[in-house]
Design a protein around this motif. Structure first.
Motif, PDB file in Angstrom:
ATOM      1  N   UNK A   8      -7.925   4.116  -1.819  1.00 33.60           N
ATOM      2  CA  UNK A   8      -7.090   2.940  -1.917  1.00 33.60           C
ATOM      3  C   UNK A   8      -7.982   1.744  -2.234  1.00 33.60           C
ATOM      4  N   UNK A   9      -7.629   1.009  -3.301  1.00 32.16           N
ATOM      5  CA  UNK A   9      -8.423  -0.127  -3.761  1.00 32.16           C
ATOM      6  C   UNK A   9      -7.569  -1.382  -3.709  1.00 32.16           C
ATOM      7  N   UNK A  10      -8.058  -2.412  -3.031  1.00 32.85           N
ATOM      8  CA  UNK A  10      -7.342  -3.684  -2.958  1.00 32.85           C
ATOM      9  C   UNK A  10      -7.583  -4.449  -4.255  1.00 32.85           C
ATOM     10  N   UNK A  11      -6.513  -4.765  -4.980  1.00 36.03           N
ATOM     11  CA  UNK A  11      -6.620  -5.496  -6.241  1.00 36.03           C
ATOM     12  C   UNK A  11      -6.494  -6.994  -5.982  1.00 36.03           C
ATOM     13  N   UNK A  12      -5.452  -7.393  -5.289  1.00 34.42           N
ATOM     14  CA  UNK A  12      -5.195  -8.767  -4.867  1.00 34.42           C
ATOM     15  C   UNK A  12      -4.717  -8.696  -3.422  1.00 34.42           C
ATOM     16  N   UNK A  13      -4.691  -9.812  -2.715  1.00 35.99           N
ATOM     17  CA  UNK A  13      -4.093  -9.767  -1.377  1.00 35.99           C
ATOM     18  C   UNK A  13      -2.627  -9.306  -1.478  1.00 35.99           C
ATOM     19  N   UNK A  14      -2.305  -8.252  -0.783  1.00 32.96           N
ATOM     20  CA  UNK A  14      -0.947  -7.718  -0.789  1.00 32.96           C
ATOM     21  C   UNK A  14      -0.667  -6.704  -1.880  1.00 32.96           C
ATOM     22  N   UNK A  15      -1.673  -6.367  -2.730  1.00 34.74           N
ATOM     23  CA  UNK A  15      -1.483  -5.385  -3.798  1.00 34.74           C
ATOM     24  C   UNK A  15      -2.615  -4.367  -3.734  1.00 34.74           C
ATOM     25  N   UNK A  16      -2.241  -3.069  -3.681  1.00 33.57           N
ATOM     26  CA  UNK A  16      -3.235  -2.001  -3.613  1.00 33.57           C
ATOM     27  C   UNK A  16      -2.960  -0.966  -4.696  1.00 33.57           C
ATOM     28  N   UNK A  17      -4.037  -0.427  -5.243  1.00 29.62           N
ATOM     29  CA  UNK A  17      -3.987   0.707  -6.158  1.00 29.62           C
ATOM     30  C   UNK A  17      -4.406   1.920  -5.356  1.00 29.62           C
ATOM     31  N   UNK A  18      -3.545   2.934  -5.296  1.00 30.99           N
ATOM     32  CA  UNK A  18      -3.807   4.146  -4.518  1.00 30.99           C
ATOM     33  C   UNK A  18      -4.010   5.315  -5.467  1.00 30.99           C
ATOM     34  N   UNK A  19      -5.095   6.039  -5.272  1.00 32.01           N
ATOM     35  CA  UNK A  19      -5.406   7.197  -6.102  1.00 32.01           C
ATOM     36  C   UNK A  19      -5.457   8.439  -5.232  1.00 32.01           C
ATOM     37  N   UNK A  20      -4.883   9.536  -5.721  1.00 34.84           N
ATOM     38  CA  UNK A  20      -5.048  10.820  -5.053  1.00 34.84           C
ATOM     39  C   UNK A  20      -5.123  11.906  -6.111  1.00 34.84           C
ATOM     40  N   UNK A  21      -5.190  13.129  -5.719  1.00 35.44           N
ATOM     41  CA  UNK A  21      -5.380  14.220  -6.655  1.00 35.44           C
ATOM     42  C   UNK A  21      -4.243  14.445  -7.634  1.00 35.44           C
ATOM     43  N   UNK A  22      -3.023  13.990  -7.321  1.00 35.62           N
ATOM     44  CA  UNK A  22      -1.859  14.270  -8.160  1.00 35.62           C
ATOM     45  C   UNK A  22      -1.215  13.041  -8.787  1.00 35.62           C
ATOM     46  N   UNK A  23      -1.474  11.847  -8.256  1.00 32.51           N
ATOM     47  CA  UNK A  23      -0.772  10.682  -8.780  1.00 32.51           C
ATOM     48  C   UNK A  23      -1.557   9.397  -8.549  1.00 32.51           C
ATOM     49  N   UNK A  24      -1.032   8.340  -9.146  1.00 33.06           N
ATOM     50  CA  UNK A  24      -1.534   6.987  -8.969  1.00 33.06           C
ATOM     51  C   UNK A  24      -0.342   6.163  -8.514  1.00 33.06           C
ATOM     52  N   UNK A  25      -0.548   5.269  -7.565  1.00 29.89           N
ATOM     53  CA  UNK A  25       0.558   4.438  -7.110  1.00 29.89           C
ATOM     54  C   UNK A  25       0.087   3.027  -6.819  1.00 29.89           C
ATOM     55  N   UNK A  26       1.046   2.095  -6.820  1.00 38.77           N
ATOM     56  CA  UNK A  26       0.806   0.711  -6.466  1.00 38.77           C
ATOM     57  C   UNK A  26       1.628   0.384  -5.237  1.00 38.77           C
ATOM     58  N   UNK A  27       1.017  -0.301  -4.278  1.00 38.84           N
ATOM     59  CA  UNK A  27       1.714  -0.739  -3.074  1.00 38.84           C
ATOM     60  C   UNK A  27       1.709  -2.251  -3.037  1.00 38.84           C
ATOM     61  N   UNK A  28       2.892  -2.833  -2.814  1.00 35.77           N
ATOM     62  CA  UNK A  28       3.053  -4.273  -2.693  1.00 35.77           C
ATOM     63  C   UNK A  28       3.494  -4.577  -1.277  1.00 35.77           C
ATOM     64  N   UNK A  29       2.757  -5.431  -0.578  1.00 35.35           N
ATOM     65  CA  UNK A  29       3.072  -5.781   0.797  1.00 35.35           C
ATOM     66  C   UNK A  29       1.804  -5.823   1.620  1.00 35.35           C
ATOM     67  N   UNK A  30       1.937  -6.140   2.871  1.00 35.26           N
ATOM     68  CA  UNK A  30       0.783  -6.301   3.739  1.00 35.26           C
ATOM     69  C   UNK A  30       0.747  -5.204   4.794  1.00 35.26           C
TER      70      UNK A  30
END
Length: 66
Positions: A8-30
């Motif tokens: 999981x990589x923090x891009x901006x405060x409240x936005x994360x880029x999540x990487x795993x073996x099968x997918x990529x996802x973005x999480x918005x929130x704290x």
């Protein structure tokens, strides 16, 4: 025991880029409170952390256009 990968990589405060073996996802929130996650596999998850060990989560599939 299978080996898994998750990063999981923090891009901006409240936005994360999540990487795993099968997918990529973005999480918005704290960390605590309401969060929304959009996955490359078509899942949309809304979650809310409540005080203590309580929480709520709802996952649905995104509809794809024709």
């Amino acid at each position: 025991m299978p080996i898994t990968f998750r990063k999981s990589i923090r891009i901006f405060p409240g936005v994360r880029l999540n990487l795993n073996g099968k997918s990529v996802s973005f999480t918005f929130g704290f960390r605590s409170g309401l969060k929304r996650t959009y996955s490359s596999t078509g899942r949309v998850t809304t979650s809310c952390d409540l005080p203590g060990p309580l929480g709520w989560r709802h996952t649905r599939r995104r509809r794809r256009g024709n």
